[in-house]
Enzyme design. Structure first.
Site, short mmCIF file in Angstrom:
data_model
loop_
_atom_site.label_atom_id
_atom_site.label_comp_id
_atom_site.label_asym_id
_atom_site.label_seq_id
_atom_site.Cartn_x
_atom_site.Cartn_y
_atom_site.Cartn_z
N LYS A 1 0.62 -1.81 0.14
CA LYS A 1 -0.20 0.04 0.31
C LYS A 1 0.85 1.26 -0.10
CE LYS A 1 -2.32 -0.73 3.32
NZ LYS A 1 -1.94 -2.13 4.17
N ARG B 1 10.94 -5.78 4.18
CA ARG B 1 11.15 -4.23 3.83
C ARG B 1 11.70 -3.81 4.81
NH1 ARG B 1 5.13 -2.53 4.59
NH2 ARG B 1 4.99 -3.17 7.27
P1 ADP Z 1 1.11 -1.75 7.38
O1 ADP Z 1 0.26 -1.41 6.22
O2 ADP Z 1 2.04 -2.20 6.96
O3 ADP Z 1 -0.08 -2.67 8.34
P2 ADP Z 1 0.66 1.00 8.82
O4 ADP Z 1 1.75 1.28 8.66
O5 ADP Z 1 -0.27 1.17 8.41
O6 ADP Z 1 1.00 -0.45 8.01
O7 ADP Z 1 0.73 0.51 10.46
C1 ADP Z 1 0.78 0.24 11.42
C2 ADP Z 1 0.09 0.09 12.63
O8 ADP Z 1 -0.36 1.46 13.07
C3 ADP Z 1 -0.70 -0.94 12.86
O9 ADP Z 1 -0.57 -2.76 12.59
C4 ADP Z 1 -1.50 -0.54 13.40
O10 ADP Z 1 -1.05 -0.59 14.98
C5 ADP Z 1 -1.52 1.42 13.31
N1 ADP Z 1 -2.26 1.53 12.88
C6 ADP Z 1 -2.46 2.22 11.71
N2 ADP Z 1 -3.61 2.66 11.65
C7 ADP Z 1 -4.67 2.41 12.21
C8 ADP Z 1 -5.64 2.70 11.94
N3 ADP Z 1 -6.62 2.84 10.99
N4 ADP Z 1 -6.60 2.32 13.11
C9 ADP Z 1 -5.49 1.65 13.84
N5 ADP Z 1 -4.42 1.22 13.84
C10 ADP Z 1 -3.76 2.09 13.00
#
Ligand code: ADP
Ligand code: ZN
Length: 214
Positions: free
Chosen positions: A13, A127
């Protein structure tokens, strides 16, 4: 142009979002990047977020929604944005819809980066991420030009604590339980587009651009 990017952790993503946001000239709003910014800055909020993130848990819906929806009301989001990592639960999706509805706005498309669960662990193990701009790299499939250095900004590359194998499994469980249902949610609204995310970043990028007609 308001777009939501869906897909399991490790689907690519962040990588795709950077390209799409440049192409469409809309800001890339990544909940994960926002949270990591707070965590790296060591703010009180960052410390609180870290407890959830490093355990592979979701940050609670009310806190997440407040932070991300707040970000969407800034000027740079007025004519559109690309959301990456939000919404991640049905409650968040409903909150976003309420906010949009109140402003007379709509999402144009929810794009799902579709990839088999077995492929994900390898992707996440390799990654590496830029400390400065959040760009993602991969030791095998998307190598930086110089080892350990970001192509875009020259920042230092590191492995996220939550990309370590113990946490990856937990994040996948959370994904299938809480986030996967959003695919049906947006399908029912008639705005879902599926993209096969099994391929090189360049192949997937072409599929993403084709799905968005850009
Ligand atoms: P990936 O897409 O690689 O899982 P992200 O960078 O989107 O990682 O998210 C990393 C962490 O941040 C998630 O594992 C979660 O703990 C938190 N997080 C991110 N976006 C959200 C969300 N919309 N709601 C709750 N927790 C979130
Ligand atoms: Zn960088």
């Amino acid at each position: 142009m308001r777009i939501v990017l869906l897909g399991p952790p490790g689907a690519g993503k962040g990588t795709q979002a950077k390209d799409v946001s440049e192409k469409l000239s809309v800001p890339h709003i990544s909940s994960g990047d926002i949270f990591r910014g707070e965590m790296n800055a060591g703010t009180e909020l960052g410390k609180k977020l870290k407890e959830f993130v490093n355990a592979g848990q979701l940050v609670p819906d009310d806190l997440t929604t407040e932070i991300v929806v707040g970000r969407l009301s800034r000027d740079d989001c007025a004519s559109g944005y690309l959301l990456d990592g939000f919404p991640r639960t049905l409650a968040q999706a409903e909150s976003l819809d309420r906010e949009l509805g109140a402003k007379g706005q709509k999402l144009r498309v929810a794009l799902n980066l579709d990839i088999a669960a077995e492929k994900i662990a390898d992707r996440m193990a390799g990654r590496r991420m830029c400390r400065q701009c959040g760009a993602s790299y991969h030791l095998v499939t998307l190598r930086p030009k110089a080892e350990g250095v970001c192509d875009r900004c020259g920042g230092e590359l590191y492995q996220r604590d939550d990309d370590k194998p113990e946490t990856v499994k937990q994040r996948l469980d959370v994904y299938f339980r809480s986030t996967a249902p959003l695919v049906q949610y947006y399908q029912a609204k008639g705005i879902l587009k599926q993209v096969n995310a099994d391929g090189t970043p360049e192949e997937v990028r072409q599929r993403v651009f084709a799905a968005l007609n850009v």
